[in-house]
Design a protein around this motif. Structure first.
Motif, PDB file in Angstrom:
ATOM      1  N   LYS A  67       0.819  -1.205   0.000  1.00 52.41           N
ATOM      2  CA  LYS A  67       0.000   0.000   0.000  1.00 52.41           C
ATOM      3  C   LYS A  67       0.855   1.258   0.000  1.00 52.41           C
ATOM      4  O   LYS A  67       2.036   1.244   0.349  1.00 52.41           O
ATOM      5  CB  LYS A  67      -0.925   0.020   1.224  1.00 52.41           C
ATOM      6  N   HIS A  68       0.230   2.375  -0.383  1.00 51.70           N
ATOM      7  CA  HIS A  68       0.852   3.684  -0.310  1.00 51.70           C
ATOM      8  C   HIS A  68       0.244   4.439   0.862  1.00 51.70           C
ATOM      9  O   HIS A  68      -0.979   4.538   0.974  1.00 51.70           O
ATOM     10  CB  HIS A  68       0.622   4.461  -1.611  1.00 51.70           C
ATOM     11  N   VAL A  69       1.104   4.959   1.740  1.00 50.32           N
ATOM     12  CA  VAL A  69       0.628   5.638   2.944  1.00 50.32           C
ATOM     13  C   VAL A  69       1.496   6.849   3.245  1.00 50.32           C
ATOM     14  O   VAL A  69       2.610   6.993   2.732  1.00 50.32           O
ATOM     15  CB  VAL A  69       0.647   4.702   4.176  1.00 50.32           C
ATOM     16  N   THR A  70       0.985   7.710   4.100  1.00 46.25           N
ATOM     17  CA  THR A  70       1.772   8.776   4.684  1.00 46.25           C
ATOM     18  C   THR A  70       1.660   8.651   6.197  1.00 46.25           C
ATOM     19  O   THR A  70       0.909   7.828   6.718  1.00 46.25           O
ATOM     20  CB  THR A  70       1.316  10.161   4.195  1.00 46.25           C
ATOM     21  N   GLY A  71       2.429   9.453   6.897  1.00 48.73           N
ATOM     22  CA  GLY A  71       2.438   9.419   8.353  1.00 48.73           C
ATOM     23  C   GLY A  71       3.519  10.352   8.857  1.00 48.73           C
ATOM     24  O   GLY A  71       4.189  11.036   8.080  1.00 48.73           O
ATOM     25  N   HIS A  72       3.715  10.369  10.150  1.00 52.24           N
ATOM     26  CA  HIS A  72       4.692  11.264  10.767  1.00 52.24           C
ATOM     27  C   HIS A  72       6.099  10.916  10.285  1.00 52.24           C
ATOM     28  O   HIS A  72       6.621   9.856  10.618  1.00 52.24           O
ATOM     29  CB  HIS A  72       4.611  11.113  12.288  1.00 52.24           C
ATOM     30  N   PRO A  73       6.744  11.788   9.496  1.00 56.81           N
ATOM     31  CA  PRO A  73       8.080  11.473   8.989  1.00 56.81           C
ATOM     32  C   PRO A  73       9.157  11.737  10.037  1.00 56.81           C
ATOM     33  O   PRO A  73       8.930  12.433  11.028  1.00 56.81           O
ATOM     34  CB  PRO A  73       8.238  12.423   7.801  1.00 56.81           C
ATOM     35  N   LYS A  74      10.327  11.207   9.805  1.00 54.01           N
ATOM     36  CA  LYS A  74      11.435  11.371  10.740  1.00 54.01           C
ATOM     37  C   LYS A  74      11.749  12.843  10.982  1.00 54.01           C
ATOM     38  O   LYS A  74      12.065  13.244  12.107  1.00 54.01           O
ATOM     39  CB  LYS A  74      12.668  10.641  10.177  1.00 54.01           C
ATOM     40  N   GLU A  75      11.627  13.659   9.940  1.00 55.06           N
ATOM     41  CA  GLU A  75      11.944  15.091  10.080  1.00 55.06           C
ATOM     42  C   GLU A  75      11.015  15.798  11.057  1.00 55.06           C
ATOM     43  O   GLU A  75      11.353  16.852  11.591  1.00 55.06           O
ATOM     44  CB  GLU A  75      11.852  15.787   8.712  1.00 55.06           C
ATOM     45  N   TYR A  76       9.817  15.259  11.278  1.00 55.55           N
ATOM     46  CA  TYR A  76       8.839  15.902  12.153  1.00 55.55           C
ATOM     47  C   TYR A  76       8.924  15.401  13.600  1.00 55.55           C
ATOM     48  O   TYR A  76       8.226  15.907  14.477  1.00 55.55           O
ATOM     49  CB  TYR A  76       7.426  15.651  11.637  1.00 55.55           C
ATOM     50  N   ASP A  77       9.728  14.370  13.858  1.00 61.05           N
ATOM     51  CA  ASP A  77       9.796  13.792  15.195  1.00 61.05           C
ATOM     52  C   ASP A  77      10.487  14.730  16.183  1.00 61.05           C
ATOM     53  O   ASP A  77      11.460  15.404  15.841  1.00 61.05           O
ATOM     54  CB  ASP A  77      10.557  12.462  15.168  1.00 61.05           C
TER      55      ASP A  77
ATOM     56  N   PRO B  82      10.143  10.195  20.374  1.00 69.49           N
ATOM     57  CA  PRO B  82       9.166   9.111  20.292  1.00 69.49           C
ATOM     58  C   PRO B  82       9.858   7.753  20.424  1.00 69.49           C
ATOM     59  O   PRO B  82      11.024   7.617  20.037  1.00 69.49           O
ATOM     60  CB  PRO B  82       8.550   9.281  18.903  1.00 69.49           C
ATOM     61  N   PRO B  83       9.191   6.744  20.967  1.00 70.11           N
ATOM     62  CA  PRO B  83       9.844   5.447  21.191  1.00 70.11           C
ATOM     63  C   PRO B  83      10.142   4.687  19.912  1.00 70.11           C
ATOM     64  O   PRO B  83      10.882   3.710  19.941  1.00 70.11           O
ATOM     65  CB  PRO B  83       8.839   4.694  22.055  1.00 70.11           C
ATOM     66  N   TYR B  84       9.547   5.094  18.810  1.00 73.69           N
ATOM     67  CA  TYR B  84       9.853   4.462  17.530  1.00 73.69           C
ATOM     68  C   TYR B  84       9.710   5.491  16.421  1.00 73.69           C
ATOM     69  O   TYR B  84       8.870   6.387  16.505  1.00 73.69           O
ATOM     70  CB  TYR B  84       8.942   3.262  17.252  1.00 73.69           C
ATOM     71  N   PRO B  85      10.531   5.429  15.376  1.00 72.60           N
ATOM     72  CA  PRO B  85      10.365   6.318  14.223  1.00 72.60           C
ATOM     73  C   PRO B  85       9.281   5.754  13.292  1.00 72.60           C
ATOM     74  O   PRO B  85       9.488   4.734  12.623  1.00 72.60           O
ATOM     75  CB  PRO B  85      11.746   6.301  13.553  1.00 72.60           C
ATOM     76  N   LEU B  86       8.145   6.400  13.279  1.00 72.10           N
ATOM     77  CA  LEU B  86       7.004   5.876  12.522  1.00 72.10           C
ATOM     78  C   LEU B  86       7.338   5.710  11.043  1.00 72.10           C
ATOM     79  O   LEU B  86       6.916   4.738  10.403  1.00 72.10           O
ATOM     80  CB  LEU B  86       5.792   6.785  12.695  1.00 72.10           C
ATOM     81  N   GLU B  87       8.104   6.640  10.492  1.00 68.48           N
ATOM     82  CA  GLU B  87       8.437   6.541   9.065  1.00 68.48           C
ATOM     83  C   GLU B  87       9.107   5.206   8.745  1.00 68.48           C
ATOM     84  O   GLU B  87       8.775   4.551   7.749  1.00 68.48           O
ATOM     85  CB  GLU B  87       9.352   7.678   8.643  1.00 68.48           C
ATOM     86  N   TYR B  88      10.047   4.783   9.577  1.00 68.86           N
ATOM     87  CA  TYR B  88      10.769   3.549   9.302  1.00 68.86           C
ATOM     88  C   TYR B  88       9.840   2.344   9.387  1.00 68.86           C
ATOM     89  O   TYR B  88       9.942   1.394   8.594  1.00 68.86           O
ATOM     90  CB  TYR B  88      11.937   3.383  10.262  1.00 68.86           C
ATOM     91  N   ILE B  89       8.946   2.365  10.354  1.00 72.25           N
ATOM     92  CA  ILE B  89       7.975   1.276  10.494  1.00 72.25           C
ATOM     93  C   ILE B  89       7.088   1.192   9.252  1.00 72.25           C
ATOM     94  O   ILE B  89       6.825   0.111   8.722  1.00 72.25           O
ATOM     95  CB  ILE B  89       7.130   1.480  11.760  1.00 72.25           C
ATOM     96  N   LEU B  90       6.642   2.356   8.767  1.00 73.22           N
ATOM     97  CA  LEU B  90       5.751   2.361   7.607  1.00 73.22           C
ATOM     98  C   LEU B  90       6.493   1.965   6.334  1.00 73.22           C
ATOM     99  O   LEU B  90       5.920   1.289   5.469  1.00 73.22           O
ATOM    100  CB  LEU B  90       5.108   3.739   7.448  1.00 73.22           C
ATOM    101  N   ARG B  91       7.745   2.354   6.219  1.00 76.29           N
ATOM    102  CA  ARG B  91       8.523   1.930   5.046  1.00 76.29           C
ATOM    103  C   ARG B  91       8.660   0.413   5.025  1.00 76.29           C
ATOM    104  O   ARG B  91       8.550  -0.225   3.969  1.00 76.29           O
ATOM    105  CB  ARG B  91       9.904   2.594   5.061  1.00 76.29           C
ATOM    106  N   ASP B  92       8.916  -0.190   6.179  1.00 76.77           N
ATOM    107  CA  ASP B  92       9.043  -1.644   6.246  1.00 76.77           C
ATOM    108  C   ASP B  92       7.693  -2.328   6.036  1.00 76.77           C
ATOM    109  O   ASP B  92       7.613  -3.364   5.366  1.00 76.77           O
ATOM    110  CB  ASP B  92       9.621  -2.058   7.601  1.00 76.77           C
ATOM    111  N   ALA B  93       6.629  -1.753   6.610  1.00 75.94           N
ATOM    112  CA  ALA B  93       5.310  -2.389   6.561  1.00 75.94           C
ATOM    113  C   ALA B  93       4.725  -2.404   5.155  1.00 75.94           C
ATOM    114  O   ALA B  93       3.984  -3.326   4.796  1.00 75.94           O
ATOM    115  CB  ALA B  93       4.349  -1.680   7.513  1.00 75.94           C
TER     116      ALA B  93
END
Length: 275
Positions: free
Chosen positions: A185-195, A212-223
């Protein structure tokens, strides 16, 4: 018939505009909205989201206008968010494998889950997960919410997730394959630059997590895998992506557009936007 939206809120704080923006879009269409929290506790806005003078550290400016701060505070002070539904009461919890009678308990779990998700699907046309830092605590890895997301996706019902609420979609997985629903899928979310580098906060706890306890961008790139994509759109004022059944929004400024696009999905069959 008026559309019905089930809105999921964190008990550890939601970002004001990320509720107000979509909610006002839904109200303008006379949609019916019902709120649900993990344990049925009343949700509240994060204090910085009600303060037009608060400077967002990564962006170096205020992200909340005076008018939005007023509207968000009015909603938070109203009785509209009182008495939400409880995920814990409505959706059963999967038993531990160490349970003494695991097989029977697992059978009972699946019976209860089918009944619970069937009831909610019959009552609502779409699901929305509101963002902010609170979802990091009680929504991202909430297995009851994962089951609800899985059920809505399987039924072809749209799901809107904002900011850190998008993590819930990444972690909602079929129990057998363990593959994310966002795969391909294609998604957006909180990028690393905004953390944040420091100051990630939550309601109800006296604790500064720092970043934040996890970088959401990296999780979404992997997911999303090799055939999907994360779109940070850093440097652009808004970032909302529709890849049916998902509508994902990056952060605060995207809230109203995200609500409007969910309406387009429900009313006009929109399946793709922003990529």
């Amino acid at each position: 018939m008026s559309k019905r939206i089930l809105v999921v809120l964190s008990e550890y704080g939601y970002w004001g505009e990320e509720l107000v923006g979509p909610l006002e879009a839904f109200d303008a269409r006379d949609y019916r909205t019902t709120f649900i929290t993990p344990n049925g506790k009343r949700a509240h806005a994060l204090p910085p989201s009600l303060d037009s003078e608060y400077l967002d550290p990564p962006l170096g400016r205020s992200v909340t206008s005076r008018d939005m701060a007023r509207r968000a505070r009015a909603l938070d002070d109203s009785s509209r968010l009182d008495n939400p539904l409880s995920l814990a009461e409505m959706v059963p919890e999967r038993p531990y494998y160490s349970a003494l009678n695991h097989l029977r308990e697992l059978e009972e779990y699946h019976r209860g889950l089918a009944g619970a998700t069937g009831e909610l699907l019959s009552a609502f046309d779409a699901l929305m997960i509101v963002g902010g830092s609170g979802p990091i605590v009680d929504l991202a890895n909430n297995e009851r919410l994962h089951e609800l997301v899985l059920a809505f996706a399987a039924a072809g019902r749209p799901i809107l997730a904002e900011c850190y609420g998008v993590a819930t979609l990444a972690f909602a997985r079929d129990w057998e394959s363990r593959r994310s629903l966002l795969w391909g899928k294609h998604v957006t979310g909180h990028p690393k630059e905004y953390d944040y580098k420091d100051g990630t906060g939550f309601l109800g706890v006296d604790f500064n997590m720092g970043p934040p306890p996890y970088p959401l961008e990296y999780i979404l790139r992997d997911a999303t895998g090799p055939d999907g994509r994360f779109h940070g759109n850093v440097g652009k004022e808004t970032s909302v992506v529709v890849d049916f059944p998902f509508v994902t929004a990056r952060s605060t400024p995207d809230s109203t557009l995200a609500g409007e696009l969910l309406i387009e999905v429900l009313e006009n069959g929109l399946t793709r936007y922003g990529w």
